[in-house]
Design a protein around this motif. Structure first.
Motif, PDB file in Angstrom:
ATOM      1  N   VAL A 181       0.835  -1.210   0.000  1.00  0.00           N
ATOM      2  CA  VAL A 181       0.000   0.000   0.000  1.00  0.00           C
ATOM      3  C   VAL A 181       0.865   1.254   0.000  1.00  0.00           C
ATOM      4  CG1 VAL A 181      -1.619   1.382   1.366  1.00  0.00           C
ATOM      5  CG2 VAL A 181      -2.008  -1.075   1.083  1.00  0.00           C
ATOM      6  N   ASP A 182       1.830   1.320   0.898  1.00  0.00           N
ATOM      7  CA  ASP A 182       2.686   2.504   0.962  1.00  0.00           C
ATOM      8  C   ASP A 182       3.490   2.688  -0.325  1.00  0.00           C
ATOM      9  OD1 ASP A 182       2.012   3.532   3.469  1.00  0.00           O
ATOM     10  OD2 ASP A 182       3.327   2.127   4.498  1.00  0.00           O
ATOM     11  N   ALA A 183       3.960   1.578  -0.897  1.00  0.00           N
ATOM     12  CA  ALA A 183       4.708   1.670  -2.155  1.00  0.00           C
ATOM     13  C   ALA A 183       3.811   2.169  -3.285  1.00  0.00           C
ATOM     14  CB  ALA A 183       5.304   0.309  -2.511  1.00  0.00           C
ATOM     15  N   LEU A 184       2.581   1.642  -3.361  1.00  0.00           N
ATOM     16  CA  LEU A 184       1.651   2.072  -4.405  1.00  0.00           C
ATOM     17  C   LEU A 184       1.252   3.539  -4.239  1.00  0.00           C
ATOM     18  CD1 LEU A 184      -0.715  -1.030  -4.801  1.00  0.00           C
ATOM     19  CD2 LEU A 184       1.022  -0.202  -6.410  1.00  0.00           C
ATOM     20  N   VAL A 185       0.990   3.937  -2.995  1.00  0.00           N
ATOM     21  CA  VAL A 185       0.660   5.341  -2.738  1.00  0.00           C
ATOM     22  C   VAL A 185       1.817   6.234  -3.161  1.00  0.00           C
ATOM     23  CG1 VAL A 185       0.257   7.048  -0.919  1.00  0.00           C
ATOM     24  CG2 VAL A 185      -1.000   4.892  -0.890  1.00  0.00           C
ATOM     25  N   GLY A 186       3.045   5.817  -2.835  1.00  0.00           N
ATOM     26  CA  GLY A 186       4.210   6.585  -3.235  1.00  0.00           C
ATOM     27  C   GLY A 186       4.336   6.703  -4.742  1.00  0.00           C
ATOM     28  N   VAL A 187       4.075   5.599  -5.445  1.00  0.00           N
ATOM     29  CA  VAL A 187       4.141   5.610  -6.909  1.00  0.00           C
ATOM     30  C   VAL A 187       3.083   6.552  -7.492  1.00  0.00           C
ATOM     31  CG1 VAL A 187       3.761   4.230  -8.985  1.00  0.00           C
ATOM     32  CG2 VAL A 187       5.159   3.323  -7.126  1.00  0.00           C
ATOM     33  N   VAL A 188       1.859   6.463  -6.961  1.00  0.00           N
ATOM     34  CA  VAL A 188       0.771   7.320  -7.449  1.00  0.00           C
ATOM     35  C   VAL A 188       1.105   8.788  -7.223  1.00  0.00           C
ATOM     36  CG1 VAL A 188      -1.637   8.017  -7.065  1.00  0.00           C
ATOM     37  CG2 VAL A 188      -1.051   5.596  -7.180  1.00  0.00           C
ATOM     38  N   MET A 189       1.559   9.122  -6.011  1.00  0.00           N
ATOM     39  CA  MET A 189       1.896  10.509  -5.703  1.00  0.00           C
ATOM     40  C   MET A 189       3.021  11.025  -6.597  1.00  0.00           C
ATOM     41  SD  MET A 189      -0.264  11.149  -3.351  1.00  0.00           S
ATOM     42  CE  MET A 189      -1.226  10.358  -2.041  1.00  0.00           C
ATOM     43  N   LEU A 190       4.052  10.190  -6.789  1.00  0.00           N
ATOM     44  CA  LEU A 190       5.188  10.603  -7.609  1.00  0.00           C
ATOM     45  C   LEU A 190       4.773  10.757  -9.067  1.00  0.00           C
ATOM     46  CD1 LEU A 190       8.178  11.257  -7.413  1.00  0.00           C
ATOM     47  CD2 LEU A 190       8.681   8.847  -7.909  1.00  0.00           C
ATOM     48  N   PHE A 191       3.933   9.834  -9.546  1.00  0.00           N
ATOM     49  CA  PHE A 191       3.452   9.905 -10.927  1.00  0.00           C
ATOM     50  C   PHE A 191       2.665  11.190 -11.167  1.00  0.00           C
ATOM     51  CE2 PHE A 191       0.038   8.967 -14.036  1.00  0.00           C
ATOM     52  CZ  PHE A 191       0.817   8.719 -15.151  1.00  0.00           C
ATOM     53  N   ILE A 192       1.780  11.539 -10.222  1.00  0.00           N
ATOM     54  CA  ILE A 192       0.972  12.744 -10.376  1.00  0.00           C
ATOM     55  C   ILE A 192       1.848  13.990 -10.271  1.00  0.00           C
ATOM     56  CG2 ILE A 192      -0.911  14.101  -9.371  1.00  0.00           C
ATOM     57  CD1 ILE A 192      -2.159  11.463  -8.465  1.00  0.00           C
ATOM     58  N   ALA A 193       2.869  13.936  -9.400  1.00  0.00           N
ATOM     59  CA  ALA A 193       3.791  15.068  -9.283  1.00  0.00           C
ATOM     60  C   ALA A 193       4.517  15.310 -10.608  1.00  0.00           C
ATOM     61  CB  ALA A 193       4.796  14.807  -8.162  1.00  0.00           C
ATOM     62  N   VAL A 194       4.952  14.231 -11.248  1.00  0.00           N
ATOM     63  CA  VAL A 194       5.625  14.351 -12.549  1.00  0.00           C
ATOM     64  C   VAL A 194       4.655  14.880 -13.596  1.00  0.00           C
ATOM     65  CG1 VAL A 194       6.726  13.069 -14.420  1.00  0.00           C
ATOM     66  CG2 VAL A 194       7.306  12.543 -12.042  1.00  0.00           C
ATOM     67  N   GLN A 195       3.416  14.370 -13.584  1.00  0.00           N
ATOM     68  CA  GLN A 195       2.395  14.857 -14.519  1.00  0.00           C
ATOM     69  C   GLN A 195       2.188  16.361 -14.364  1.00  0.00           C
ATOM     70  OE1 GLN A 195      -1.191  12.425 -13.970  1.00  0.00           O
ATOM     71  NE2 GLN A 195      -0.952  11.742 -16.071  1.00  0.00           N
ATOM     72  N   LEU A 196       2.070  16.800 -13.107  1.00  0.00           N
ATOM     73  CA  LEU A 196       1.860  18.230 -12.858  1.00  0.00           C
ATOM     74  C   LEU A 196       3.062  19.051 -13.315  1.00  0.00           C
ATOM     75  CD1 LEU A 196       0.198  18.285  -9.307  1.00  0.00           C
ATOM     76  CD2 LEU A 196      -0.901  18.567 -11.524  1.00  0.00           C
ATOM     77  N   ALA A 197       4.260  18.537 -13.060  1.00  0.00           N
ATOM     78  CA  ALA A 197       5.468  19.256 -13.445  1.00  0.00           C
ATOM     79  C   ALA A 197       5.578  19.418 -14.969  1.00  0.00           C
ATOM     80  CB  ALA A 197       6.700  18.547 -12.901  1.00  0.00           C
ATOM     81  N   LEU A 198       5.113  18.398 -15.691  1.00  0.00           N
ATOM     82  CA  LEU A 198       5.202  18.420 -17.157  1.00  0.00           C
ATOM     83  C   LEU A 198       3.970  19.035 -17.823  1.00  0.00           C
ATOM     84  CD1 LEU A 198       6.704  14.842 -17.793  1.00  0.00           C
ATOM     85  CD2 LEU A 198       7.913  17.059 -17.659  1.00  0.00           C
ATOM     86  N   MET A 199       2.960  19.348 -17.004  1.00  0.00           N
ATOM     87  CA  MET A 199       1.731  19.908 -17.562  1.00  0.00           C
ATOM     88  C   MET A 199       1.990  21.285 -18.157  1.00  0.00           C
ATOM     89  SD  MET A 199      -1.955  20.415 -15.620  1.00  0.00           S
ATOM     90  CE  MET A 199      -1.416  21.816 -14.656  1.00  0.00           C
ATOM     91  N   PRO A 200       1.568  21.526 -19.402  1.00  0.00           N
ATOM     92  CA  PRO A 200       1.790  22.842 -20.010  1.00  0.00           C
ATOM     93  C   PRO A 200       0.988  23.908 -19.282  1.00  0.00           C
ATOM     94  CG  PRO A 200       0.302  21.515 -21.357  1.00  0.00           C
ATOM     95  CD  PRO A 200       0.853  20.605 -20.295  1.00  0.00           C
ATOM     96  N   PRO A 201       1.478  25.128 -19.284  1.00  0.00           N
ATOM     97  CA  PRO A 201       0.764  26.225 -18.619  1.00  0.00           C
ATOM     98  C   PRO A 201      -0.653  26.354 -19.165  1.00  0.00           C
ATOM     99  CG  PRO A 201       2.955  26.919 -19.261  1.00  0.00           C
ATOM    100  CD  PRO A 201       2.725  25.574 -19.909  1.00  0.00           C
ATOM    101  N   VAL A 202      -1.580  26.714 -18.263  1.00  0.00           N
ATOM    102  CA  VAL A 202      -2.976  26.872 -18.681  1.00  0.00           C
ATOM    103  C   VAL A 202      -3.131  28.127 -19.504  1.00  0.00           C
ATOM    104  CG1 VAL A 202      -5.339  27.167 -17.843  1.00  0.00           C
ATOM    105  CG2 VAL A 202      -3.759  25.675 -16.624  1.00  0.00           C
TER     106      VAL A 202
END
Length: 202
Positions: A181-202
């Motif tokens: 569970v902790d590993a999966l939560v970490g993966v999800v959080m990190l994945f979303i963080a990367v998505q947000l970082a790469l998201m083009p400006p609105v």
């Protein structure tokens, strides 16, 4: 006069059921049996506010103030990355969580974390305010009926996720499960963080 209710319910569920930082956190707290009701209540109230703001037309403000979402995006990236690292660290600890303990001292931290996962994620504004808001206003006079359906979808999902995880906590509360569970939560959080970082400006 209820024709817009079902589309609102279905659309709301479709947008919220996808695995995200908020859902992962609710799942984690549910299995831990720690302040689940508070977490679910905050998520529901937040969705009520955000979806209602979108229906009321506040979305045009977000579209015209792009720096606001960009600021939230980078704060969210940092917060999610830190939480991911904490989850990975917890994954190496092979211990059973004491789900009978209700440490009141942790309530403040849980509340702040729930608010962060909800309000520091630009995807929340894009989904709840812009997308649902625009779809609601396409129904004209029935826009608030559509909104009521979308809000009910949030209530159903959050309550089901929180209660389901809590009900399964006794079965899932093992060292191996917590590592996963902790590993999966970490993966999800990190994945979303990367998505947000790469998201083009609105």
């Amino acid at each position: 006069m209820t024709s817009a209710f079902l589309p609102g319910l279905v659309t709301g569920l479709a947008l919220i059921v996808a695995i995200g930082a908020q859902n992962a956190f609710i799942l984690r707290q549910g299995i831990r049996r720690q302040h689940v009701g508070v977490v679910v209540a905050i998520c529901i109230v937040s969705d009520v506010v955000l979806i209602s703001l979108g229906t009321a037309g506040i979305g045009f403000v977000i579209e015209r103030v792009p720096w606001l979402l960009d600021a939230l995006r980078w704060v969210g990236v940092v917060y999610l990355a830190v939480f991911a690292l904490m989850s990975f660290r917890s994954a190496f600890r092979s211990q059973v969580i004491d789900t009978t303990a209700d440490d009141a001292r942790s309530l403040r931290g849980v509340v702040l974390a729930t608010l962060a996962f909800t309000w520091l994620n630009p995807h929340t504004y894009l989904d709840a305010v812009l997308i649902l808001g625009n779809l609601a206003n396409q129904h004209g006079g029935q826009r608030w009926i559509f909104t009521a359906g979308a809000i009910l979808g949030s209530v159903i999902w959050f309550c089901t996720l929180g209660a389901g995880a809590r009900a399964l906590s006794h079965v899932l509360n093992t060292p191996l499960t917590w590592r996963i569970v902790d590993a999966l939560v970490g993966v999800v959080m990190l994945f979303i963080a990367v998505q947000l970082a790469l998201m083009p400006p609105v």
